[in-house]
Design an enzyme around this catalytic site. Structure first.
Site, mmCIF file in Angstrom:
data_model
loop_
_atom_site.group_PDB
_atom_site.id
_atom_site.type_symbol
_atom_site.label_atom_id
_atom_site.label_comp_id
_atom_site.label_asym_id
_atom_site.label_seq_id
_atom_site.Cartn_x
_atom_site.Cartn_y
_atom_site.Cartn_z
ATOM 1 N N TYR A 222 -8.596 -37.517 0.543
ATOM 2 C CA TYR A 222 -7.982 -37.634 1.874
ATOM 3 C C TYR A 222 -6.670 -36.841 1.926
ATOM 4 O O TYR A 222 -6.402 -36.121 2.895
ATOM 5 C CB TYR A 222 -7.746 -39.117 2.150
ATOM 6 C CG TYR A 222 -7.257 -39.476 3.524
ATOM 7 C CD1 TYR A 222 -8.078 -39.355 4.642
ATOM 8 C CD2 TYR A 222 -5.967 -39.975 3.712
ATOM 9 C CE1 TYR A 222 -7.633 -39.712 5.906
ATOM 10 C CE2 TYR A 222 -5.515 -40.334 4.968
ATOM 11 C CZ TYR A 222 -6.349 -40.202 6.056
ATOM 12 O OH TYR A 222 -5.896 -40.557 7.309
ATOM 13 N N SER B 212 -1.632 -36.945 8.313
ATOM 14 C CA SER B 212 -1.285 -38.276 7.794
ATOM 15 C C SER B 212 -0.055 -38.163 6.916
ATOM 16 O O SER B 212 0.199 -37.111 6.316
ATOM 17 C CB SER B 212 -2.443 -38.837 6.956
ATOM 18 O OG SER B 212 -2.011 -39.961 6.220
ATOM 19 N N LYS C 270 -5.778 -33.813 4.444
ATOM 20 C CA LYS C 270 -4.677 -33.955 5.408
ATOM 21 C C LYS C 270 -3.546 -32.961 5.134
ATOM 22 O O LYS C 270 -2.881 -32.503 6.074
ATOM 23 C CB LYS C 270 -4.156 -35.394 5.395
ATOM 24 C CG LYS C 270 -5.178 -36.409 5.930
ATOM 25 C CD LYS C 270 -5.552 -36.118 7.374
ATOM 26 C CE LYS C 270 -6.472 -37.161 7.971
ATOM 27 N NZ LYS C 270 -6.823 -36.884 9.378
ATOM 28 N N SER D 91 -13.671 -42.357 20.403
ATOM 29 C CA SER D 91 -14.330 -43.635 20.711
ATOM 30 C C SER D 91 -13.546 -44.860 20.262
ATOM 31 O O SER D 91 -13.684 -45.930 20.839
ATOM 32 C CB SER D 91 -15.731 -43.663 20.071
ATOM 33 O OG SER D 91 -15.685 -43.186 18.746
ATOM 34 N N ARG D 92 -12.727 -44.681 19.207
ATOM 35 C CA ARG D 92 -12.058 -45.864 18.644
ATOM 36 C C ARG D 92 -10.632 -45.530 18.213
ATOM 37 O O ARG D 92 -10.252 -44.359 18.140
ATOM 38 C CB ARG D 92 -12.833 -46.369 17.427
ATOM 39 C CG ARG D 92 -14.174 -46.947 17.781
ATOM 40 C CD ARG D 92 -14.889 -47.506 16.563
ATOM 41 N NE ARG D 92 -15.461 -46.470 15.719
ATOM 42 C CZ ARG D 92 -15.239 -46.369 14.416
ATOM 43 N NH1 ARG D 92 -14.447 -47.218 13.807
ATOM 44 N NH2 ARG D 92 -15.813 -45.405 13.718
#
Ligand code: NAP
Length: 252
Positions: A160, A147, A164, A17-18
């Site tokens: 995070y 990432s 990742k 969506s983004r």
């Protein structure tokens, strides 16, 4: 990626969506794919992505699917629906992700769990479901959005980074499992990309961040989407288990 039947290929982009997910949907629409746009809750943004895809390719099929990738039942229902709607899945892009950044001393266990649930478990659940379809089809491409933080770590991003880095481990493992079925599994490792996720920084902080990047600018969602589309293309047929940094040289 087309199989031998020459049918229109289908891609599912989680978190389409983004940001990077939206740019990825548009890159695939431009390349002639039908696109299944997954989102968590922002229906308006998902509709906008689908409309932008339609503008690029009026002949294509672009549908939106609300599903929390961390929820096993929701992921099961998502893949069943895609099978019903499209009958096939050629490419999965595991892009959905969240952050709950903080120094470890200030990180609550529930924040750690939330990041692992979406960014690691979500990738696991979607790869499991897509792998099943792709093994039967005897072709497919899975592209995971990791990432630079999963490669290098970063102060204030322990949760995070764990998720990742875990995505990279899963990418290499699944590449070994599915290679014989003609399914490739790769990852991209974006650096600092301008999206809602990184919008919290002010212009001064962004300028400071750019100075650590050899190409001297922040990345755009399109910078990442182009590499994802490449990994799905026939030109990347002999690449599997790899992690491609898309970071302007940040991780050098
Ligand atoms: P973003 O602009 O914040 O967009 C996140 C997307 O993920 C949205 O489409 C959101 O859907 C979706 N999403 C979040 N939780 C979800 C869930 N549980 N189930 C399904 N969808 C979910 O993020 P972005 O910057 O484009 O990041 C995309 C990916 O790139 C993430 O995996 C991120 O970790 C990674 N990445 C980003 C950067 C960066 O600098 N931006 C750098 C390296 C890696 P809704 O719109 O419905 O909320």
């Amino acid at each position: 990626m087309k199989d031998t039947t020459n049918a229109t290929p289908v891609v599912l982009v989680t978190g389409g969506s983004r940001g990077i997910g939206r740019a990825t949907c548009l890159a695939f629409a431009k390349a002639g794919y039908d696109v299944a746009v997954n989102y968590a809750g922002n229906e308006k943004a998902a509709e906008e992505t689908a409309a932008a895809c339609r503008a690029l390719n009026p002949e294509g099929r672009f549908s939106i699917y609300r599903a929390d990738v961390a929820d096993a039942d929701a992921v099961d229902a998502l893949f069943k629906q895609i099978k019903t709607d499209y009958g096939r899945l050629d490419v999965l892009v595991n892009n959905a992700g969240i952050t709950r950044d903080n120094l470890i001393a200030l990180t609550k266990p529930e924040d750690f769990d939330a990041v692992i649930a979406t960014d690691l478990r979500g990738v696991f659940l979607c790869m499991k479901a897509a792998g099943r379809m792709m093994m039967r089809q005897r072709h497919g491409r899975i592209i995971n959005v990791s990432s630079v933080v999963g490669l290098r770590g970063n102060a204030g991003q322990v949760s995070y980074a764990a998720a990742k880095a875990g995505v990279i481990g899963m990418t290499k493992s699944l590449a070994k499992e599915l290679g014989r079925r003609n399914v490739t599994v790769n990852a991209v490792a974006p650096g600092f990309i301008q999206t809602d996720m990184t919008d919290a920084l002010d212009d001064k902080q962004k300028a400071a961040a750019s100075q650590d990047i050899p190409l001297n600018r922040l990345g755009t969602p399109e910078d990442v989407a182009g590499v994802i589309a490449f990994l799905a293309s026939d030109a990347a047929a002999y690449i599997t288990g790899q992690v491609i940094p898309v970071d302007g040289g940040m991780a050098i």
